[in-house]
Design a protein around this motif. Sequence first.
Motif, short mmCIF file in Angstrom:
data_model
loop_
_atom_site.label_atom_id
_atom_site.label_comp_id
_atom_site.label_asym_id
_atom_site.label_seq_id
_atom_site.Cartn_x
_atom_site.Cartn_y
_atom_site.Cartn_z
N ASN A 8 5.89 9.53 1.08
CA ASN A 8 4.56 9.15 0.57
C ASN A 8 3.72 8.30 1.51
OD1 ASN A 8 4.60 10.36 -2.10
ND2 ASN A 8 6.32 8.99 -2.46
N VAL A 9 4.30 7.71 2.54
CA VAL A 9 3.56 6.75 3.36
C VAL A 9 2.31 7.37 3.99
CG1 VAL A 9 4.95 7.08 5.46
CG2 VAL A 9 3.73 4.94 5.10
N ARG A 10 2.39 8.58 4.50
CA ARG A 10 1.22 9.19 5.15
C ARG A 10 0.09 9.45 4.15
NH1 ARG A 10 5.76 9.95 7.44
NH2 ARG A 10 6.51 11.46 5.96
N ILE A 30 0.83 -1.21 0.00
CA ILE A 30 0.00 0.00 0.00
C ILE A 30 0.86 1.26 0.00
CG2 ILE A 30 -1.64 1.35 1.37
CD1 ILE A 30 -2.77 -1.40 2.28
N TYR A 31 1.92 1.28 0.79
CA TYR A 31 2.67 2.52 0.95
C TYR A 31 3.99 2.57 0.18
CZ TYR A 31 5.89 0.39 4.32
OH TYR A 31 6.83 -0.39 4.91
N SER A 32 4.49 1.47 -0.33
CA SER A 32 5.78 1.49 -0.99
C SER A 32 5.62 1.37 -2.50
CB SER A 32 6.68 0.35 -0.48
OG SER A 32 7.91 0.39 -1.19
N GLY A 64 -10.62 0.72 0.04
CA GLY A 64 -9.92 0.94 1.30
C GLY A 64 -10.78 0.56 2.48
N LEU A 65 -10.52 1.16 3.60
CA LEU A 65 -11.17 0.78 4.85
C LEU A 65 -12.37 1.67 5.21
CD1 LEU A 65 -8.06 -0.12 7.04
CD2 LEU A 65 -9.50 -1.60 5.62
N ARG A 66 -12.76 2.60 4.35
CA ARG A 66 -13.96 3.43 4.50
C ARG A 66 -13.95 4.33 5.74
NH1 ARG A 66 -16.04 -1.66 3.27
NH2 ARG A 66 -17.01 -1.80 5.30
N VAL A 67 -12.80 4.79 6.15
CA VAL A 67 -12.69 5.75 7.26
C VAL A 67 -12.83 7.15 6.66
CG1 VAL A 67 -11.24 6.65 9.12
CG2 VAL A 67 -11.15 4.20 8.51
N TYR A 96 -5.69 4.91 1.56
CA TYR A 96 -6.15 3.54 1.85
C TYR A 96 -7.21 3.54 2.95
CZ TYR A 96 -6.09 -1.26 3.52
OH TYR A 96 -6.47 -2.52 3.93
N LEU A 97 -6.97 4.28 4.01
CA LEU A 97 -7.95 4.33 5.10
C LEU A 97 -9.26 4.96 4.63
CD1 LEU A 97 -5.62 5.45 8.02
CD2 LEU A 97 -6.77 3.24 7.81
N ALA A 98 -9.18 6.04 3.85
CA ALA A 98 -10.38 6.77 3.42
C ALA A 98 -11.08 6.13 2.23
CB ALA A 98 -10.01 8.22 3.08
N GLY A 99 -10.41 5.27 1.52
CA GLY A 99 -10.99 4.64 0.33
C GLY A 99 -12.31 3.95 0.61
#
Length: 172
Positions: A18-20, A3-5, A39-42, A26-29
């Motif tokens: 880029n990780v943040r 996801i981050y790399s 993503g995780l729908r946050v 990903y969290l907001a997706g």
Amino acid sequence: YDIYSRKQGSNDYADDINVRSLMTNYLAGGSVICPGDSGLRVPIELSMAIHSDAGIAHDSTFIGTLGIYTTDFNEGKLSSSLSRLVSRDMCDVVMTQVNDDLSRTYGKWKRRAMHDRNYSESREPNVPSMILEILSHQNFKDMKYGHDPNFKFTLSRAIYKGILKFLSFQHQ
């Protein structure tokens, strides 16, 4: 890691920058904020990076505050189809609040420019995003403020108030 790399371990510096942003996406997706992404729908509403590398003053002055946002990416849209100009609005609201609160407490604060630039931390998030360059860790007078707990409190509170004003404006 996938996801981050984006560099598959070949460039830790790029992965760190880029990780943040990528984790935010990903969290907001899949949330109402980033409905077309997986993503995780946050429902993360914004992304802000705070830096202390706003330049060097060769005299005894301090550097002040600088804001960076990105509008020229993804056809000027966030993943929710909202204009990326909302990042400029957020930058202006937060910088104004910081300037007002710090000037009230510490005397005339130096508000510098707002730049529409192609920086990863303001380009990659699929939510309104900005970089707030506050102070300079290379400048002695700035660091006298930067190590003062009262200054840190006033600055943090001003950033928080600016975020609340921006979100209130966004949600009417």
